[in-house]
Write an enzyme that holds these catalytic residues in place. Structure first.
Site, PDB file in Angstrom:
ATOM      1  N   ASN A  94       0.826  -1.217   0.000  1.00  0.00           N
ATOM      2  CA  ASN A  94       0.000   0.000   0.000  1.00  0.00           C
ATOM      3  C   ASN A  94       0.858   1.264   0.000  1.00  0.00           C
ATOM      4  O   ASN A  94       0.606   2.193  -0.770  1.00  0.00           O
ATOM      5  CB  ASN A  94      -0.948   0.004   1.201  1.00  0.00           C
ATOM      6  CG  ASN A  94      -1.971  -1.117   1.113  1.00  0.00           C
ATOM      7  OD1 ASN A  94      -2.078  -1.781   0.080  1.00  0.00           O
ATOM      8  ND2 ASN A  94      -2.698  -1.349   2.191  1.00  0.00           N
ATOM      9  N   HIS A 140     -18.795  34.414 -32.195  1.00  0.00           N
ATOM     10  CA  HIS A 140     -19.907  33.576 -32.678  1.00  0.00           C
ATOM     11  C   HIS A 140     -19.575  32.914 -34.014  1.00  0.00           C
ATOM     12  O   HIS A 140     -20.480  32.606 -34.788  1.00  0.00           O
ATOM     13  CB  HIS A 140     -21.196  34.398 -32.832  1.00  0.00           C
ATOM     14  CG  HIS A 140     -21.477  35.340 -31.708  1.00  0.00           C
ATOM     15  ND1 HIS A 140     -22.201  34.986 -30.583  1.00  0.00           N
ATOM     16  CD2 HIS A 140     -21.073  36.621 -31.492  1.00  0.00           C
ATOM     17  CE1 HIS A 140     -22.261  36.015 -29.763  1.00  0.00           C
ATOM     18  NE2 HIS A 140     -21.572  37.025 -30.276  1.00  0.00           N
ATOM     19  N   SER A 261      -8.801  10.295 -48.947  1.00  0.00           N
ATOM     20  CA  SER A 261      -9.985   9.461 -48.781  1.00  0.00           C
ATOM     21  C   SER A 261      -9.795   8.215 -49.631  1.00  0.00           C
ATOM     22  O   SER A 261      -9.149   8.251 -50.676  1.00  0.00           O
ATOM     23  CB  SER A 261     -11.214  10.225 -49.254  1.00  0.00           C
ATOM     24  OG  SER A 261     -12.234   9.327 -49.621  1.00  0.00           O
ATOM     25  N   LYS A 267      -9.805  14.616 -51.777  1.00  0.00           N
ATOM     26  CA  LYS A 267      -9.858  14.986 -50.364  1.00  0.00           C
ATOM     27  C   LYS A 267      -8.479  15.028 -49.710  1.00  0.00           C
ATOM     28  O   LYS A 267      -7.601  14.230 -50.017  1.00  0.00           O
ATOM     29  CB  LYS A 267     -10.730  13.980 -49.582  1.00  0.00           C
ATOM     30  CG  LYS A 267     -12.167  13.927 -50.014  1.00  0.00           C
ATOM     31  CD  LYS A 267     -13.066  15.004 -49.439  1.00  0.00           C
ATOM     32  CE  LYS A 267     -13.171  15.029 -47.955  1.00  0.00           C
ATOM     33  NZ  LYS A 267     -14.260  14.196 -47.460  1.00  0.00           N
ATOM     34  N   ASN A 269      -7.803  15.240 -45.755  1.00  0.00           N
ATOM     35  CA  ASN A 269      -8.562  15.311 -44.508  1.00  0.00           C
ATOM     36  C   ASN A 269      -7.687  15.616 -43.296  1.00  0.00           C
ATOM     37  O   ASN A 269      -6.563  15.137 -43.205  1.00  0.00           O
ATOM     38  CB  ASN A 269      -9.309  13.991 -44.274  1.00  0.00           C
ATOM     39  CG  ASN A 269     -10.381  13.752 -45.329  1.00  0.00           C
ATOM     40  OD1 ASN A 269     -10.992  14.706 -45.811  1.00  0.00           O
ATOM     41  ND2 ASN A 269     -10.576  12.511 -45.701  1.00  0.00           N
ATOM     42  N   GLU A 274      -8.699  16.011 -36.027  1.00  0.00           N
ATOM     43  CA  GLU A 274      -9.946  15.403 -35.541  1.00  0.00           C
ATOM     44  C   GLU A 274      -9.664  14.429 -34.395  1.00  0.00           C
ATOM     45  O   GLU A 274     -10.423  14.337 -33.431  1.00  0.00           O
ATOM     46  CB  GLU A 274     -10.660  14.684 -36.682  1.00  0.00           C
ATOM     47  CG  GLU A 274     -11.189  15.656 -37.737  1.00  0.00           C
ATOM     48  CD  GLU A 274     -11.557  14.926 -39.016  1.00  0.00           C
ATOM     49  OE1 GLU A 274     -12.726  14.599 -39.187  1.00  0.00           O
ATOM     50  OE2 GLU A 274     -10.661  14.666 -39.848  1.00  0.00           O
TER      51      GLU A 274
HETATM   52  N1  ARG Z   1      -1.593  -3.651  -7.186  1.00  0.00           N
HETATM   53  C1  ARG Z   1      -2.063  -2.929  -6.063  1.00  0.00           C
HETATM   54  C2  ARG Z   1      -2.509  -1.519  -6.474  1.00  0.00           C
HETATM   55  O1  ARG Z   1      -2.169  -1.111  -7.537  1.00  0.00           O
HETATM   56  C3  ARG Z   1      -1.003  -2.821  -5.020  1.00  0.00           C
HETATM   57  C4  ARG Z   1      -1.521  -2.697  -3.616  1.00  0.00           C
HETATM   58  C5  ARG Z   1      -2.128  -3.944  -3.156  1.00  0.00           C
HETATM   59  N2  ARG Z   1      -2.437  -3.899  -1.795  1.00  0.00           N
HETATM   60  C6  ARG Z   1      -3.343  -4.737  -1.233  1.00  0.00           C
HETATM   61  N3  ARG Z   1      -3.553  -4.589   0.011  1.00  0.00           N
HETATM   62  N4  ARG Z   1      -3.963  -5.620  -1.938  1.00  0.00           N
HETATM   63  O2  ARG Z   1      -3.237  -0.836  -5.801  1.00  0.00           O
END
Ligand code: ARG
Length: 443
Positions: A94, A140, A261, A267, A269, A274
């Site tokens: 995390n 406009h 085209s 054409k 384009n 786009e």
């Molecule tokens: N692949 C996960 C992400 O991108 C990494 C973190 C995963 N953590 C967990 N507690 N499962 O968020």
């Protein structure tokens, strides 16, 4: 389960940041005597070897390894054995992914700034060639007043300058490092978060472990900046589409930046323009996507947050490509000054100049001058002529205070040249803006 859980297919783009984060972490663990120095040395050596492998062969994608973090760790254990197991001490995926992604976005901000600057340079150099070129300025999408084509191009230089500032601003809020927040609550190991933050180029560690692993503001900031920049590119693209249409004929697209085209040989384009216009919708969509993902999430990490990366990667790819494509188009486009001038003359674009002349030279209140001018335009329109084609007798029948000096302001060049207020379209002013822009860009 494996297939829905895996993110390796896209988060492999974070491999450089992941290895850098791991190296900083392991050096800190060693310095804090949390792991033995010999194991730290072998982990660092292993990580360097993995980096060399990925650089050479790319990142292998095994869904059972889920993400880039597990992929690197697994490879490390293949290379150095059980010591690899010490790397994940006092950390979680995390805080790891939060760190990796911040590092990635920080680099992406710099890339955006550099790429925008390159497009600004193209615009300024083309503008410099077109300072005296008269085109109709529109409101406009109706012909309004004559302006310098250089002035028009510089309007985009200004927009892009603000875009650059938005990316710089996003980067300026990326100074805190989440590494060490661990899963969500911090860790009991005696880690040194200042040292990992410094090693990764951050100013300081983040102050709240819950916020550290659940904050994706930096990604949203990046997406918002990208969305705004994409929006600007889309407006420029739209102008190119209009200008390149045969009814306007203001520009000829180069062979290199137009397509034919399959069935209509005549054409040429503006596909690139786009697609830039189309891509901007997808970039805005990417911003919406992550905002909606984030808005319902309780603290701290939820797996929904794994969906943060694809919108950011997509927005980055589309924006950089769009900047480069527009740059190529502008660099190679051929302007058609005759068509622009003719369009400026057709639209009674100097009507305001006639009104201003009456105010200035004949002391007529502006509202009355506006009314007199309206009658002159009506007369010219009825006869399919320009304002400057009306004879003095005709003009004097409308208002006797008009004299022959009025013809000095009825031409489109005279009109453009007269708009000398700061930021106005007079070539003298445009020249100053170009000089300032070139100085700012180091050109
Ligand atoms: N692949 C996960 C992400 O991108 C990494 C973190 C995963 N953590 C967990 N507690 N499962 O968020």
């Amino acid at each position: 389960m494996r297939r829905i859980n895996a993110s390796i297919a896209f988060d492999k783009r974070l491999w450089r940041e992941d290895i850098a984060g791991s190296k900083a972490h392991v050096a800190m663990l060693r310095d804090q005597s949390i792991i033995p120095a010999v194991d730290a040395a072998s982990i660092i050596d292993g990580l360097d070897r993995i980096a060399a492998e990925y650089e050479r062969d790319g990142v292998p994608e095994k869904v059972e390894l889920e993400d880039i973090h597990m992929t690197v760790e697994q490879r490390l254990s293949e290379l150095i054995g059980p010591a690899a197991g010490r790397l994940h001490t006092a950390r979680s995926r995390n805080d790891q992914v939060a760190t990796d992604f911040r590092l990635w976005v920080r680099n992406a901000c710099q890339e955006a700034i550099d790429t925008i600057r390159a497009l600004q340079s193209v615009l300024v150099l083309r503008a410099e060639e077109q300072i005296e070129t008269v085109m109709p300025g529109f409101t406009h999408l109706q012909v309004a007043q004559p302006v310098s084509l250089g002035h028009h191009l510089l309007a985009y230089y200004e927009m892009l300058g603000r875009d650059r500032l938005r990316f710089a601003d996003t980067r300026s809020r990326l100074g805190q490092c989440p590494l060490g927040a661990a899963a969500l609550a911090g860790t009991g190991f005696p880690i040194d978060r200042d040292s990992t933050a410094a090693a990764l180029g951050f100013d300081e560690p983040t102050a709240n472990s819950l916020d550290s692993v659940s904050d994706r503001d930096f990604a949203l900031d990046y997406l918002a900046a990208a969305a705004q920049s994409g929006l600007h590119l889309s407006r420029l693209a739209e102008e190119l589409v209009i200008w390149a249409s045969p009814s306007f004929g203001f520009v000829k697209l180069s062979d290199g930046f137009s397509t034919g085209s399959s069935i209509m040989p005549q054409k040429r384009n503006p596909d690139a323009a786009e697609l830039v216009r189309g891509h901007s919708g997808r970039i805005i969509g990417a911003m919406m996507s992550l905002m909606v993902t984030m808005k319902g999430l309780p603290l701290a990490y939820s797996k929904d947050m794994q969906d943060d990366k694809e919108p950011v990667f997509e927005a980055r790819d589309l924006m950089i490509l769009s900047l480069e494509a527009i740059g190529g188009m502008i660099e190679t486009i051929e302007f058609v000054p005759e068509r622009m001038r003719a369009a400026a003359e057709q639209g009674y674009s100097t009507a305001t100049d006639l009104a201003d002349w009456l105010v200035r030279e004949a002391d007529v209140p502006f509202r009355e001058a506006h009314h007199i001018t309206g009658r002159a335009v009506k007369l010219a329109e009825e006869q399919g002529r320009g304002l400057a084609d009306l004879s003095l007798a005709e003009l004097q029948r409308i208002d006797a205070r008009i004299d022959e000096r009025v013809y000095d302001v009825l031409g489109v060049e005279a009109s453009m040249n007269s708009r000398t207020s700061y930021g106005g379209t007079a070539p003298a002013r445009v020249r100053e803006q170009i000089a300032a822009a070139k100085k700012a860009l180091g050109l």
